[in-house]
Design a protein around this motif. Structure first.
Motif, PDB file in Angstrom:
ATOM      1  N   LYS A 121       0.841  -1.204   0.000  1.00 53.69           N
ATOM      2  CA  LYS A 121       0.000   0.000   0.000  1.00 53.69           C
ATOM      3  C   LYS A 121       0.880   1.259   0.000  1.00 53.69           C
ATOM      4  O   LYS A 121       0.591   2.230  -0.710  1.00 53.69           O
ATOM      5  CB  LYS A 121      -0.885  -0.012   1.251  1.00 53.69           C
ATOM      6  N   THR A 122       1.954   1.237   0.788  1.00 55.31           N
ATOM      7  CA  THR A 122       2.853   2.400   0.859  1.00 55.31           C
ATOM      8  C   THR A 122       3.483   2.660  -0.514  1.00 55.31           C
ATOM      9  O   THR A 122       3.495   3.787  -1.010  1.00 55.31           O
ATOM     10  CB  THR A 122       3.957   2.146   1.919  1.00 55.31           C
ATOM     11  N   ALA A 123       3.964   1.583  -1.138  1.00 51.42           N
ATOM     12  CA  ALA A 123       4.582   1.712  -2.466  1.00 51.42           C
ATOM     13  C   ALA A 123       3.561   2.240  -3.475  1.00 51.42           C
ATOM     14  O   ALA A 123       3.883   3.104  -4.313  1.00 51.42           O
ATOM     15  CB  ALA A 123       5.116   0.356  -2.909  1.00 51.42           C
ATOM     16  N   GLU A 124       2.349   1.741  -3.387  1.00 54.10           N
ATOM     17  CA  GLU A 124       1.291   2.156  -4.316  1.00 54.10           C
ATOM     18  C   GLU A 124       1.064   3.669  -4.220  1.00 54.10           C
ATOM     19  O   GLU A 124       0.896   4.354  -5.232  1.00 54.10           O
ATOM     20  CB  GLU A 124      -0.003   1.401  -3.974  1.00 54.10           C
ATOM     21  N   GLN A 125       1.089   4.200  -2.983  1.00 49.95           N
ATOM     22  CA  GLN A 125       0.845   5.637  -2.801  1.00 49.95           C
ATOM     23  C   GLN A 125       1.950   6.466  -3.473  1.00 49.95           C
ATOM     24  O   GLN A 125       1.673   7.472  -4.111  1.00 49.95           O
ATOM     25  CB  GLN A 125       0.768   6.001  -1.314  1.00 49.95           C
ATOM     26  N   TYR A 126       3.203   6.016  -3.324  1.00 48.04           N
ATOM     27  CA  TYR A 126       4.305   6.750  -3.960  1.00 48.04           C
ATOM     28  C   TYR A 126       4.170   6.726  -5.488  1.00 48.04           C
ATOM     29  O   TYR A 126       4.480   7.703  -6.162  1.00 48.04           O
ATOM     30  CB  TYR A 126       5.652   6.124  -3.566  1.00 48.04           C
ATOM     31  N   ILE A 127       3.719   5.599  -6.002  1.00 51.87           N
ATOM     32  CA  ILE A 127       3.582   5.483  -7.460  1.00 51.87           C
ATOM     33  C   ILE A 127       2.424   6.356  -7.949  1.00 51.87           C
ATOM     34  O   ILE A 127       2.558   7.093  -8.923  1.00 51.87           O
ATOM     35  CB  ILE A 127       3.407   3.996  -7.856  1.00 51.87           C
ATOM     36  N   LYS A 128       1.310   6.296  -7.242  1.00 51.97           N
ATOM     37  CA  LYS A 128       0.145   7.088  -7.664  1.00 51.97           C
ATOM     38  C   LYS A 128       0.426   8.586  -7.568  1.00 51.97           C
ATOM     39  O   LYS A 128      -0.098   9.370  -8.336  1.00 51.97           O
ATOM     40  CB  LYS A 128      -1.074   6.719  -6.822  1.00 51.97           C
ATOM     41  N   ALA A 129       1.258   8.976  -6.593  1.00 47.63           N
ATOM     42  CA  ALA A 129       1.601  10.403  -6.444  1.00 47.63           C
ATOM     43  C   ALA A 129       2.699  10.807  -7.439  1.00 47.63           C
ATOM     44  O   ALA A 129       3.139  11.956  -7.446  1.00 47.63           O
ATOM     45  CB  ALA A 129       2.076  10.665  -5.022  1.00 47.63           C
ATOM     46  N   ASP A 130       3.158   9.853  -8.253  1.00 48.72           N
ATOM     47  CA  ASP A 130       4.199  10.098  -9.250  1.00 48.72           C
ATOM     48  C   ASP A 130       5.554  10.448  -8.617  1.00 48.72           C
ATOM     49  O   ASP A 130       6.390  11.089  -9.246  1.00 48.72           O
ATOM     50  CB  ASP A 130       3.755  11.221 -10.210  1.00 48.72           C
ATOM     51  N   THR A 131       5.754  10.033  -7.367  1.00 46.70           N
ATOM     52  CA  THR A 131       7.034  10.288  -6.687  1.00 46.70           C
ATOM     53  C   THR A 131       8.086   9.297  -7.175  1.00 46.70           C
ATOM     54  O   THR A 131       9.224   9.669  -7.430  1.00 46.70           O
ATOM     55  CB  THR A 131       6.866  10.140  -5.161  1.00 46.70           C
ATOM     56  N   TYR A 132       7.693   8.023  -7.257  1.00 47.06           N
ATOM     57  CA  TYR A 132       8.610   6.962  -7.693  1.00 47.06           C
ATOM     58  C   TYR A 132       7.941   6.103  -8.762  1.00 47.06           C
ATOM     59  O   TYR A 132       6.718   5.949  -8.758  1.00 47.06           O
ATOM     60  CB  TYR A 132       9.003   6.071  -6.507  1.00 47.06           C
ATOM     61  N   LYS A 133       8.763   5.549  -9.657  1.00 49.98           N
ATOM     62  CA  LYS A 133       8.221   4.719 -10.753  1.00 49.98           C
ATOM     63  C   LYS A 133       8.451   3.226 -10.530  1.00 49.98           C
ATOM     64  O   LYS A 133       7.585   2.410 -10.830  1.00 49.98           O
ATOM     65  CB  LYS A 133       8.884   5.124 -12.078  1.00 49.98           C
ATOM     66  N   ASN A 134       9.620   2.870 -10.040  1.00 48.92           N
ATOM     67  CA  ASN A 134       9.950   1.451  -9.836  1.00 48.92           C
ATOM     68  C   ASN A 134      10.254   1.188  -8.368  1.00 48.92           C
ATOM     69  O   ASN A 134      11.188   1.775  -7.813  1.00 48.92           O
ATOM     70  CB  ASN A 134      11.186   1.060 -10.655  1.00 48.92           C
ATOM     71  N   VAL A 135       9.481   0.307  -7.758  1.00 45.27           N
ATOM     72  CA  VAL A 135       9.639   0.053  -6.325  1.00 45.27           C
ATOM     73  C   VAL A 135       9.797  -1.449  -6.080  1.00 45.27           C
ATOM     74  O   VAL A 135       9.029  -2.256  -6.625  1.00 45.27           O
ATOM     75  CB  VAL A 135       8.418   0.566  -5.524  1.00 45.27           C
ATOM     76  N   LEU A 136      10.786  -1.799  -5.290  1.00 46.94           N
ATOM     77  CA  LEU A 136      10.960  -3.191  -4.865  1.00 46.94           C
ATOM     78  C   LEU A 136      10.312  -3.335  -3.492  1.00 46.94           C
ATOM     79  O   LEU A 136      10.723  -2.663  -2.538  1.00 46.94           O
ATOM     80  CB  LEU A 136      12.454  -3.513  -4.794  1.00 46.94           C
ATOM     81  N   VAL A 137       9.286  -4.178  -3.418  1.00 44.00           N
ATOM     82  CA  VAL A 137       8.586  -4.398  -2.147  1.00 44.00           C
ATOM     83  C   VAL A 137       8.931  -5.809  -1.672  1.00 44.00           C
ATOM     84  O   VAL A 137       8.673  -6.788  -2.381  1.00 44.00           O
ATOM     85  CB  VAL A 137       7.053  -4.247  -2.309  1.00 44.00           C
ATOM     86  N   ILE A 138       9.491  -5.882  -0.460  1.00 53.10           N
ATOM     87  CA  ILE A 138      10.010  -7.164   0.036  1.00 53.10           C
ATOM     88  C   ILE A 138       9.341  -7.512   1.369  1.00 53.10           C
ATOM     89  O   ILE A 138       9.115  -6.636   2.203  1.00 53.10           O
ATOM     90  CB  ILE A 138      11.540  -7.049   0.308  1.00 53.10           C
ATOM     91  N   GLY A 139       9.053  -8.798   1.546  1.00 53.83           N
ATOM     92  CA  GLY A 139       8.681  -9.307   2.870  1.00 53.83           C
ATOM     93  C   GLY A 139       9.680 -10.398   3.204  1.00 53.83           C
ATOM     94  O   GLY A 139       9.836 -11.351   2.424  1.00 53.83           O
ATOM     95  N   ALA A 140      10.394 -10.261   4.304  1.00 52.30           N
ATOM     96  CA  ALA A 140      11.432 -11.261   4.612  1.00 52.30           C
ATOM     97  C   ALA A 140      11.581 -11.412   6.110  1.00 52.30           C
ATOM     98  O   ALA A 140      11.516 -10.425   6.849  1.00 52.30           O
ATOM     99  CB  ALA A 140      12.771 -10.834   4.004  1.00 52.30           C
ATOM    100  N   GLU A 141      11.796 -12.653   6.533  1.00 51.14           N
ATOM    101  CA  GLU A 141      11.895 -12.904   7.976  1.00 51.14           C
ATOM    102  C   GLU A 141      12.846 -14.057   8.282  1.00 51.14           C
ATOM    103  O   GLU A 141      12.906 -15.041   7.537  1.00 51.14           O
ATOM    104  CB  GLU A 141      10.533 -13.311   8.562  1.00 51.14           C
ATOM    105  N   THR A 142      13.519 -13.922   9.414  1.00 48.08           N
ATOM    106  CA  THR A 142      14.220 -15.046  10.029  1.00 48.08           C
ATOM    107  C   THR A 142      13.541 -15.244  11.398  1.00 48.08           C
ATOM    108  O   THR A 142      14.105 -14.901  12.443  1.00 48.08           O
ATOM    109  CB  THR A 142      15.729 -14.743  10.185  1.00 48.08           C
TER     110      THR A 142
END
Ligand code: UT7
Length: 327
Positions: A121-142
């Protein structure tokens, strides 16, 4: 307005397998109890010396490769995790460095098992606001680093892993994230947590003697709240977007417990054949579970361009989230 479109996926699981039979030798449990109560047969664990960022790099590289873009094209790297490499700096900064993504800003986000959908959702907001075009969204855990291996109530549940997607600003061709709704009820803060190691209870001999650096969970209460809220939020998301359960091609839920997933599918009258599950192999990998499942679904041909996908997650906070994506 631009759409945020998922153009690539990747995942990485550590090689070491811990089976229910291995756990039988460690705590008072049985393969049968774990399978029937959770749906889990085995989980993956990192080796000594491996950190969350080590799991991320192969997952991120696979996502970039499937997206067909280089790390230099990334504008933002967002890592959802509750198991960062260190307290600070953000693990996302190290990932930026290890990937050579010199043009990207990077930060971590903590919404426990719902973290990936919060990051999406956070990445989507940046893209919709035209702030960023390419975003890597990661979920990772140990998660194995937070487990008390003497506590049968939690040690049978969790596993380690990493998943990533590349989100790109797309033309309005109907593809992309349609809607993501986030929820929090902080009154349930204590139901699922690691009590010590932060500013409230800094690490001390006493906190270690009291076993306060491990996951504490009132599983039964979390279970009931999860089932109730997940089904309701999925119904709301469908209604708000004038879609019905029949329109969904694939449901990819957070893999916490097969009974939660079945109860949710049942409450929505949704067939289990259209639900993607891999909990049997990996257990609950917290923020990694949805992006790992998405990547597997794509690679197995279960997800095709144009499909409508429902994502839902639930975790500590308590947090929960639902997302609708046109693939
Ligand atoms: O992803 C983040 C969110 N987390 C979740 O969604 C987790 C939600 N909760 C759950 O998945 C389930 O509540 C659990 C799997 C954690 C537990 O299942 P349950 O059906 O809710 O069991 P319970 O906690 O009510 O315990 C039932 C019995 C207890 O024994 P008594 O009191 O009835 O004698 C437990 O002590 O099962 C016992 N038990 C176990 N027995 C064998 C608890 N853990 C184990 C175990 N092996 N590993």
């Amino acid at each position: 307005m631009a759409n945020a479109v998922i153009i690539g996926t990747g995942s990485h699981l550590p090689n070491k397998v811990l089976s229910n039979f291995d756990l039988e030798k460690m705590v008072n449990t049985t393969d049968e109890w774990i399978k029937t109560r959770t749906g889990i047969s085995e989980r993956r664990l990192v080796a000594n010396g491996t950190s969350t960022s080590d799991l991320v790099i192969p997952a991120a590289k696979a996502a970039l490769e499937s997206a067909g873009i280089s790390a230099l094209s990334l504008d933002l790297i967002l890592l959802a995790t509750v198991t960062p490499d260190v307290v600070f700096p953000a693990t996302a900064c190290l990932i930026q460095h290890k990937l050579g993504a010199k043009n990207a800003v990077a930060f971590d986000l903590n919404a426990a098992c719902s973290g990936f959908l919060y990051a999406l959702k956070t990445a989507e907001q940046y893209i919709k606001a035209d702030t960023y075009k390419n975003v890597l969204v990661i979920g990772a855990e140990t998660m194995s680093r937070l487990i008390d291996w003497r506590d049968r109530g939690t040690c049978v549940l969790f596993g380690d892993g990493a998943g990533a997607v590349v989100l790109q600003s797309g033309k309005n061709n109907g593809r992309g994230i349609i809607d993501t709704q986030l929820y929090v009820d902080g009154s349930f803060y204590e139901l699922l947590s690691v009590p010590a190691g932060g500013s409230r209870l800094p690490t001390s001999h006493q906190t270690i003697d009291d076993n306060l650096h491990y996951i504490r969970m009132k599983g039964n209460e979390v279970f009931k709240i999860a089932v109730r809220n997940l089904a309701q939020s999925a119904r709301e998301a469908l209604k708000n977007n004038k879609l019905s359960v029949d329109d969904i091609d694939l449901f990819v839920p957070h893999q916490a417990n097969i009974r939660i997933i079945q109860a949710m599918a049942n409450a929505l009258s949704f067939p289990m054949e259209k639900v993607y599950t891999n909990i049997e192999k990996y257990g609950n990998t917290s923020a990694a579970s949805i992006p790992v499942a998405l990547d597997e679904a794509v690679r197995k041909g279960r997800l095709k361009k144009g499909d409508l996908v429902l994502l839902s997650a639930f975790g500590g906070g308590l947090t929960w989230a639902t997302s609708l994506v046109r693939w």
